[in-house]
Write a protein that holds these residues in place. Structure first.
Motif, PDB file in Angstrom:
ATOM      1  N   LEU A 353       0.832  -1.211   0.000  1.00 20.39           N
ATOM      2  CA  LEU A 353       0.000   0.000   0.000  1.00 20.39           C
ATOM      3  C   LEU A 353       0.865   1.259   0.000  1.00 20.39           C
ATOM      4  CD1 LEU A 353      -2.925  -0.648   2.507  1.00 20.39           C
ATOM      5  CD2 LEU A 353      -2.959  -0.765   0.013  1.00 20.39           C
ATOM      6  N   LEU A 448      -6.025  -6.622   2.653  1.00 18.77           N
ATOM      7  CA  LEU A 448      -5.194  -6.958   1.496  1.00 18.77           C
ATOM      8  C   LEU A 448      -5.256  -8.446   1.172  1.00 18.77           C
ATOM      9  CD1 LEU A 448      -2.052  -4.769   2.225  1.00 18.77           C
ATOM     10  CD2 LEU A 448      -3.846  -4.357   0.550  1.00 18.77           C
ATOM     11  N   ILE A 567      -5.193   6.344  -0.782  1.00 15.05           N
ATOM     12  CA  ILE A 567      -4.606   5.010  -0.644  1.00 15.05           C
ATOM     13  C   ILE A 567      -4.471   4.390  -2.036  1.00 15.05           C
ATOM     14  CG2 ILE A 567      -4.902   2.691   0.346  1.00 15.05           C
ATOM     15  CD1 ILE A 567      -6.795   3.992   2.413  1.00 15.05           C
ATOM     16  N   GLU A 568      -3.327   3.820  -2.309  1.00 14.25           N
ATOM     17  CA  GLU A 568      -3.160   3.112  -3.575  1.00 14.25           C
ATOM     18  C   GLU A 568      -2.659   1.695  -3.304  1.00 14.25           C
ATOM     19  OE1 GLU A 568      -0.339   4.884  -6.257  1.00 14.25           O
ATOM     20  OE2 GLU A 568      -0.615   3.310  -7.759  1.00 14.25           O
ATOM     21  N   TYR A 569      -3.252   0.751  -4.000  1.00  9.60           N
ATOM     22  CA  TYR A 569      -2.785  -0.628  -3.882  1.00  9.60           C
ATOM     23  C   TYR A 569      -1.734  -0.837  -4.962  1.00  9.60           C
ATOM     24  CZ  TYR A 569      -3.176  -5.659  -2.861  1.00  9.60           C
ATOM     25  OH  TYR A 569      -2.923  -6.939  -2.480  1.00  9.60           O
TER      26      TYR A 569
END
Lengths: 573, 108
Positions: A353, A448, A567-569
């Motif tokens: 993340l 996740l 937030i970035e995966y």
């Protein structure tokens, strides 16, 4: 006469003849909205702005479009030009010389921008995709609501300067200030003097005003002081705006009050600083005069200022409040720092993340609150909330909520965002009632291992979700704000959250930014920005850019608390 | 030495970027003769922009080359006066309430 909310538009082709058309159009549109002398000024400013477009943007080439619109708002009129010519940078235009004893120093041209700056209250130039915008705002003269608001220090003539040495020295300095206002050059001695003068005024308002800030923006000198009124925690602000050579205007609590002074038989534009305390108008200071150099009439105004200050000193209730508020101010600073540290957003490390969190308060401290909470290596909680209002009261509530969320998570590991919100709402319900407070909140949980995002919203702005290859979307959120109903059962929404996806949550400080048109921006500009940035940039760069742009539009400090959490995966390495 | 008669030139209703060039040429022409004296009559002028002001500054500069040449402005309307005050340029010019007054001043 235009009415509030009305817009008029016209498009002409670039030529000086067309500028006359725009002048007539403007006069027709705004007649009745401004006093006669202001109408001439407004027409002049419009002509100057239009001349600049014909002459500089289009280099005197005819036949190009000059679009022009006039918008009538509740407190002002916005004039907007757009053209397709060369962009304009006002910083490159020198300030005209005022050394009238030296004729050679007086330029023949280059006076247009100075005139516009002198007349209009706000001026913005910007270019977007080859189109240049010139946006000018002229505020209405505000008549004080009732005749008694024109204090006797405005109407009475021939006042004695008085015996009080402090008041006398202030009077003298004020007189010099008025004199100084008649002609300005960017001279550091004068700047220091002006700054000193303002500090002196600020001394009088001691507890109410904080530090003076001094900034120069091209032909403008802005002096501002911000303070907090201890009685109702509301922000009070004084801005003294010096434009080269012409006028001083000032506003209190963010509101400019160009006043009309009819005490001398004719109406003249003056600057009125309404002095309000707890939203009650206590009086006003008149500070500027729109014509000529230092004259009898200026002297009178200066005397009036003195009278006001004398009045202020005499006003025991007010001075009592001032002394007691010094301690409040100190306490408030401590509280503000504590709040800042408590909600300071720590970015936890989670493999896969990438996180972003940034917040900027309108005041020293605010009601926005952002937090991440790492529950395990694969579970991340995020929380955004916005307590009603601004300042210390709001910050106390966001701190309360912060502790409540944290406590619940500590005690109850397997809780869904909806349950967490419902519980917190129940726990805090008495506090909400007691202080008549409401709060919006958005809580979410990213898992996740499962590749999911769960979230619940208490009346909060809907988050924005980006999936690679498709358009950004606003996610569902429907439930009540916290503090409305103790029994609200908040729903938990669930969506996939997989590699490449980006999520943005924010507070309404961004969507409520009032743009040049005077209307709140709404969510569209943010969506548009996300659409553009999320495709090309990682979450940190994209959010940093959007946040910086929001601050530019909103001003710094912003109109309202502004916060963003992203937030970035990015996927595991 | 004041052999030249005082000339009076009436300024248009609006003096702005669209007609300033011809105005300036005409004014400069009437200031060509030796000892020329010019009164600009603004009695019918209700609007003046920075281009107009620039032309006036330029005309004034041309008279300042020769101490026997003189320029005066007369009969400024409220609006025009306001624009001079806004830009502070009234400090540069000799301004009279009427053309007669301006004329007699220049003839002295």
């Amino acid at each position: 006469m235009m009415r509030e909310g009305e817009q008029r538009r016209i498009c002409v082709s670039s030529s000086f003849e067309s500028v006359r058309v725009l002048a007539d159009f403007t006069r027709e549109a705004v007649s009745g909205l401004f006093p006669e002398n202001e109408l001439t000024n407004v027409e002049l400013a419009i002509v100057e702005a239009a001349n600049n477009i014909v002459e500089h943007a289009y280099k005197n080439s005819k036949g190009w479009p000059v679009e022009f619109s006039v918008d009538c708002l509740s407190d002002s009129v916005i004039f907007c030009f757009n053209d397709l010519g060369l962009p304009f940078d006002p910083a490159t235009v020198p300030i005209p010389s005022f050394d009238f004893d030296n004729l050679d120093s007086i330029a023949e041209g280059g006076r247009g921008l100075f005139i516009i700056n002198s007349i209009m209250d706000e001026i913005r130039y910007y270019s977007v995709e080859g189109k240049n915008y010139t946006v000018l705002k002229k505020k209405f003269a505000v008549r004080l609501p009732r005749p008694e608001h024109y204090h006797d220090f405005i109407n009475r003539d021939g006042l004695l300067v008085g015996q009080d040495p402090l008041a006398l020295s202030i009077f003298e300095e004020t007189a010099s200030l008025m004199n100084f206002a008649a002609g300005f050059s960017a001279d550091s001695g004068k700047k220091a003097f002006l700054s000193g003068m303002l500090e002196r005024i600020s001394d009088i308002f001691k507890a109410e005003w904080g530090t003076l800030r001094f900034e120069e923006k091209g032909a403008l000198v802005l002096i501002s002081a911000i303070g907090i009124c201890p009685e109702n925690n509301c922000q009070q602000r004084i801005n003294l705006r010096r434009q080269t050579g012409i006028e001083i205007s000032a506003f209190l609590a963010g509101e400019p009050r160009m006043g009309v002074d009819s005490s001398e038989g004719t109406s003249s534009s003056v600057l009125v600083i309404p002095i309000s305390w707890s939203e009650n108008l206590k009086g006003s200071i008149m500070l500027g005069h729109n014509s000529g150099s230092f004259s009898e009439s200026h002297l009178k105004k200066a005397m009036q200022l003195y009278r006001f200050i004398g009045l202020l000193i005499d006003n025991r209730i007010l001075t009592g409040k001032i002394s007691s508020s010094e301690e409040s101010m100190r306490q408030m600073e401590m509280a503000a720092n504590m709040h800042k540290e408590l909600v300071e957003t720590m970015l936890p490390e989670l493999p896969g993340l990438s996180l972003f969190a940034r917040s900027k308060s309108a005041l020293e401290t605010g009601g926005d609150y952002l937090a991440f909470h790492k529950q395990s290596d694969s579970v991340l909680w995020f929380m955004v909330c916005d307590a009603m209002g601004k300042g210390i009261t709001a910050s106390i509530f966001s701190t309360l909520a912060h502790m409540t969320f944290k406590s619940i998570l500590f005690l109850k590991e397997n809780v869904s965002p909806g349950e967490l919100l419902s519980l917190a709402n129940r726990i805090m319900s008495k506090d909400f009632d007691r202080f008549e407070m409401f709060m919006t909140a958005l809580l979410g949980r990213i898992d996740l291992a499962q590749g999911t995002i769960e979230y619940a919203s208490a009346g909060h702005c809907p988050p924005i979700l980006y999936r690679p290859g498709s358009a950004v979307e606003l996610m569902d959120t429907q439930d009540f704000m916290m503090g409305v109903d103790v029994d609200t059962e908040y729903r938990t929404f669930k969506a996939p959250f997989t590699r490449g996806m980006k999520l943005l949550t924010y507070t309404d400080g961004i969507t409520d930014i009032v743009g040049p048109s005077g209307e709140p921006a709404g969510v569209e500009p943010l969506l548009y920005a996300c659409e553009a940035e999320f495709k090309r940039k990682n979450i940190v760069d994209a959010c940093s850019k959007i946040f910086a742009e929001a601050l530019i539009v909103s001003g710094n400090p912003p109109q309202d608390d502004i916060s963003m959490l992203g937030i970035e995966y990015i996927g595991k390495k | 030495m004041s052999s030249e008669k005082v000339q009076i030139v009436k300024v248009a209703k609006r003096l702005d970027a669209s007609n300033v060039t011809e105005f300036k040429q005409a004014a400069l022409k009437s200031l060509e003769p030796e000892n020329a004296k010019l009164v600009l009559n603004f009695s019918e002028t209700s609007f003046l922009d920075s281009a107009g002001l620039g032309a006036l500054v330029s005309i004034l500069k041309s008279t300042s080359q020769d101490r026997n040449k003189k320029l005066a402005l007369a009969s400024l309307s409220v609006q025009v006066r306001q624009i001079f005050e806004l830009t502070k340029l009234y400090r540069l010019f000799d301004i009279y309430n009427s053309t007669e007054e301006a004329k007699s001043e220049l003839e002295d």
